[in-house]
Design an enzyme around this catalytic site. Structure first.
Site, mmCIF file in Angstrom:
data_model
loop_
_atom_site.group_PDB
_atom_site.id
_atom_site.type_symbol
_atom_site.label_atom_id
_atom_site.label_comp_id
_atom_site.label_asym_id
_atom_site.label_seq_id
_atom_site.Cartn_x
_atom_site.Cartn_y
_atom_site.Cartn_z
ATOM 1 N N GLU A 249 -54.351 -4.313 -17.880
ATOM 2 C CA GLU A 249 -55.799 -4.755 -17.650
ATOM 3 C C GLU A 249 -56.131 -6.094 -17.422
ATOM 4 O O GLU A 249 -55.986 -5.845 -18.978
ATOM 5 C CB GLU A 249 -56.385 -3.389 -18.660
ATOM 6 C CG GLU A 249 -57.823 -4.337 -18.429
ATOM 7 C CD GLU A 249 -59.705 -2.667 -19.046
ATOM 8 O OE1 GLU A 249 -60.495 -2.729 -18.868
ATOM 9 O OE2 GLU A 249 -58.483 -2.146 -19.624
ATOM 10 N N LYS A 381 -53.024 14.752 -31.574
ATOM 11 C CA LYS A 381 -52.854 14.498 -29.889
ATOM 12 C C LYS A 381 -54.013 14.710 -28.777
ATOM 13 O O LYS A 381 -54.569 15.509 -27.699
ATOM 14 C CB LYS A 381 -51.422 14.470 -29.202
ATOM 15 C CG LYS A 381 -50.754 13.452 -29.634
ATOM 16 C CD LYS A 381 -49.503 13.618 -29.124
ATOM 17 C CE LYS A 381 -48.261 13.103 -29.614
ATOM 18 N NZ LYS A 381 -47.205 13.405 -29.649
ATOM 19 N N ASP A 457 -46.952 6.036 -30.670
ATOM 20 C CA ASP A 457 -46.614 7.302 -30.003
ATOM 21 C C ASP A 457 -48.611 6.651 -29.370
ATOM 22 O O ASP A 457 -48.722 7.129 -29.387
ATOM 23 C CB ASP A 457 -46.932 8.677 -30.129
ATOM 24 C CG ASP A 457 -46.820 9.720 -29.704
ATOM 25 O OD1 ASP A 457 -46.900 9.522 -28.135
ATOM 26 O OD2 ASP A 457 -46.605 10.995 -30.112
ATOM 27 N N HIS A 555 -64.689 -9.636 -15.426
ATOM 28 C CA HIS A 555 -64.332 -8.840 -14.560
ATOM 29 C C HIS A 555 -63.326 -9.067 -13.394
ATOM 30 O O HIS A 555 -62.496 -9.483 -12.898
ATOM 31 C CB HIS A 555 -64.428 -7.148 -14.794
ATOM 32 C CG HIS A 555 -64.204 -6.073 -16.205
ATOM 33 N ND1 HIS A 555 -62.797 -6.121 -16.223
ATOM 34 C CD2 HIS A 555 -65.109 -7.071 -16.761
ATOM 35 C CE1 HIS A 555 -62.961 -5.500 -17.385
ATOM 36 N NE2 HIS A 555 -63.857 -6.206 -17.873
#
Length: 570
Positions: A249, A381, A457, A555
């Protein structure tokens, strides 16, 4: 009956009958002789036994007559040469395959020892000629780290065809071949032929496939490249840190870097570990709710804790049981164990400790039915209120005071605008959305980037990004107090992806590689504090861009490519 045609075997260079694969790959000494094989064998057998008998007879005579054995006649010299020649031939004919059967043992059902069946109903050359031409030339020509002799092309082709035809499971390649890089190359080529899709843009070379075997990724076909940028220096707890961030990104690293600059110019940030404990919550079932409640009372009784801790802590020298909390749903009991795990993230460690306790409880509660080692009351998670309230992994708070001049010159806004935006966006807006732990601008952006760079993770970004960002005007409204509170940062500096070379390099950059030798768990706690400090910088910069109306403009500069990629699409 399923009858399949065998592909023709190539003839020998000298003509005659075709030879099998192992004959091509391992020629015998007799292959070059022009005589028929049975005549050649008979000749050398006869020669061997004749000259052996002759020499033994001559040496016996010499012993009887006291003649020195080293004194030989012309006939004895010829006999010795004939003996050596026959021995060399017989070893070449009968000995090579025997020796090679030990050097290169073959499994009974290895597909590359058999004649491989062709693909039914379609020709591979018609389906994927472009794939074969691009990839086969460099397939299996050496390894990435060791000097292993090149493998014969025909043998590679047989293995690939066997996988494509379904005769050989792809997941067995590493164990069968004993070469992880070669297994990845074969699997990759077989996948291209099966799917008729090219993997040309996916790198294969330059990666240590042995390092992921049995711990990180199964059935690899290559690796994905993610650029790593750095933000900093981040002045945190008096230490200057350069933070690696793996992301695709645009603007993310630049924005976090601006936040680090503002924090540095204002004297730095301070982070504190509030709690450190990984959790696992099995679900067990009884015949009645009363019986489930009995186990709940037993587990939560302080008098039983020491005994349970001794059983739990057997799983590891770093595992230390901290607490047990239970909740009942009918006749089902959910038991949430919390323990310290040293510098490891600790999921496996706590799971082993829980299994020890469950086995121990089975003696006093034989009617207990263990439904699952994880009952989602952990919770791993998944966004969950229990993690937001109780915490999981490392609970961290990080703060900084940003001076008015820095807010104006570096962040291009003012304190009042930031405070108002934070209240309406991060607090009120998130409450209106019914957010669970999402009272922030983009904490998950920074968490995910640091996690990928340091071998954590990535899926645990879900609960690790639980964060509430607070902003308050202080010193008569001149300066800005900003803080992030993150109750569930799940990180480790040993195990899993942290052992890979590039991820270990990023951990080394932060000074937290491996296990701490002085204080167990110190490196993982420092890493959690760095994650929170980086989130603080990212929150500060993004909120300032929103307050100043610079988000879209930045951006357009950093997150838009001018390259025409339309021609690259397949």
């Amino acid at each position: 009956m399923d009858v399949r045609r065998r592909p023709p075997l190539p003839p020998r260079a000298g003509g005659g009958e075709p030879v099998k694969n192992h004959q091509r790959n391992h020629p015998k000494a007799s292959d070059a002789l022009p005589l028929p094989l049975y005549l050649t064998n008979g000749l050398f057998f006869t020669l061997f036994f004749t000259v052996a008998y002759f020499l033994l007879h001559r040496w016996r005579e010499k012993i009887r007559t006291s003649t020195p054995l080293h004194v030989v006649t012309l006939s004895e010299i010829i006999a010795l040469l004939s003996l050596f020649a026959s021995v060399i031939y017989l070893l070449g004919f009968f000995g090579i395959d025997f020796v090679q059967s030990f050097v290169h043992p073959r499994a009974p059902h290895d597909p590359w020892n058999d004649v491989v069946r062709p693909l039914p109903r379609r020709r591979q050359s018609d389906v994927v000629p472009q794939i074969v031409s691009r990839s086969h030339d460099h397939l299996l020509r050496g390894t990435n780290s060791s000097s292993v002799p090149a493998v014969p092309e025909q043998e590679d082709e047989e293995i690939i065809n066997s996988i494509v035809s379904g005769a050989t499971p792809s997941y067995t390649l590493e164990s069968n071949l004993g070469d992880c890089r070669r297994a990845a190359a074969i699997r990759r080529e077989a996948l291209q032929r099966t799917t008729c899709r090219s993997l040309e843009g996916l790198p294969l070379e330059g990666f240590d496939y042995d390092s992921i075997l049995g711990q990180c990724c199964e059935m690899p076909i290559g690796y994905v490249q993610i650029p790593v940028g750095v933000a900093g220096p981040l002045l945190l707890n008096g230490e200057e840190l350069t933070v690696p961030m793996a992301t695709t990104e645009g603007c993310l690293v630049a924005s976090t870097n601006r936040g680090c600059k503002a924090i540095y110019a204002s004297g730095g940030a301070h982070g504190v570990i509030l709690k450190d404990g990984m959790t696992r919550a099995p679900v067990v079932r009884f015949s009645s709710a009363v019986r489930a409640a009995e186990l709940k009372f037993f587990l939560e009784d302080p008098e039983n804790f020491d005994s349970l801790a001794i059983v739990f802590n057997r799983s590891s020298r770093f595992a230390k049981l901290q607490g047990i909390k239970c909740t009942v749903a009918g006749k089902n009991l959910y038991v949430r164990f919390t323990c310290s795990t040293g510098d490891a993230m600790g999921m496996n460690m706590v799971s082993k400790g829980v299994q020890n306790v469950l086995d121990f409880l089975q003696n006093d509660f034989p009617d207990m039915d263990v439904i699952g080692i994880s009952g989602n009351f952990c919770s791993d998670k998944k966004p969950a209120a229990v993690n937001w309230i109780e915490g999981r992994g490392k609970s961290v708070v990080c703060e900084a005071v940003i001076k008015e001049e820095v807010v104006r010159k570096v962040l291009k806004t003012n304190v009042a605008a930031l405070v108002e935006l934070n209240m309406l966006k991060n607090l009120t807006g998130s409450a209106m959305a019914g957010a669970l732990g999402g009272f922030n601008a983009h904490a998950s952006n920074i968490v995910a980037a640091v996690y990928i760079a340091t071998g954590q993770d990535p899926a645990q970004n879900v609960e690790s990004s639980h964060c509430i960002t607070m902003m308050e005007a202080i010193n008569d409204g001149k300066d800005l107090h900003v803080s992030v509170t993150m109750p569930s940062i799940e990180v480790g500096t040993v195990g899993g992806g942290t052992q890979l070379a590039s991820q270990a390099a990023c951990l080394n950059l932060l000074g937290v590689k491996g296990a701490s030798k002085e204080i167990p768990g110190a490196n993982s706690r420092k890493l959690a504090t760095i994650v929170a400090g980086s989130v603080l910088a990212g929150e500060l910069s993004l909120m300032s861009a929103l307050a100043a109306g610079q988000l879209v403009k930045s951006h357009m500069i950093y997150n838009r490519s001018s390259k025409d990629v339309s021609k690259l699409a397949c």
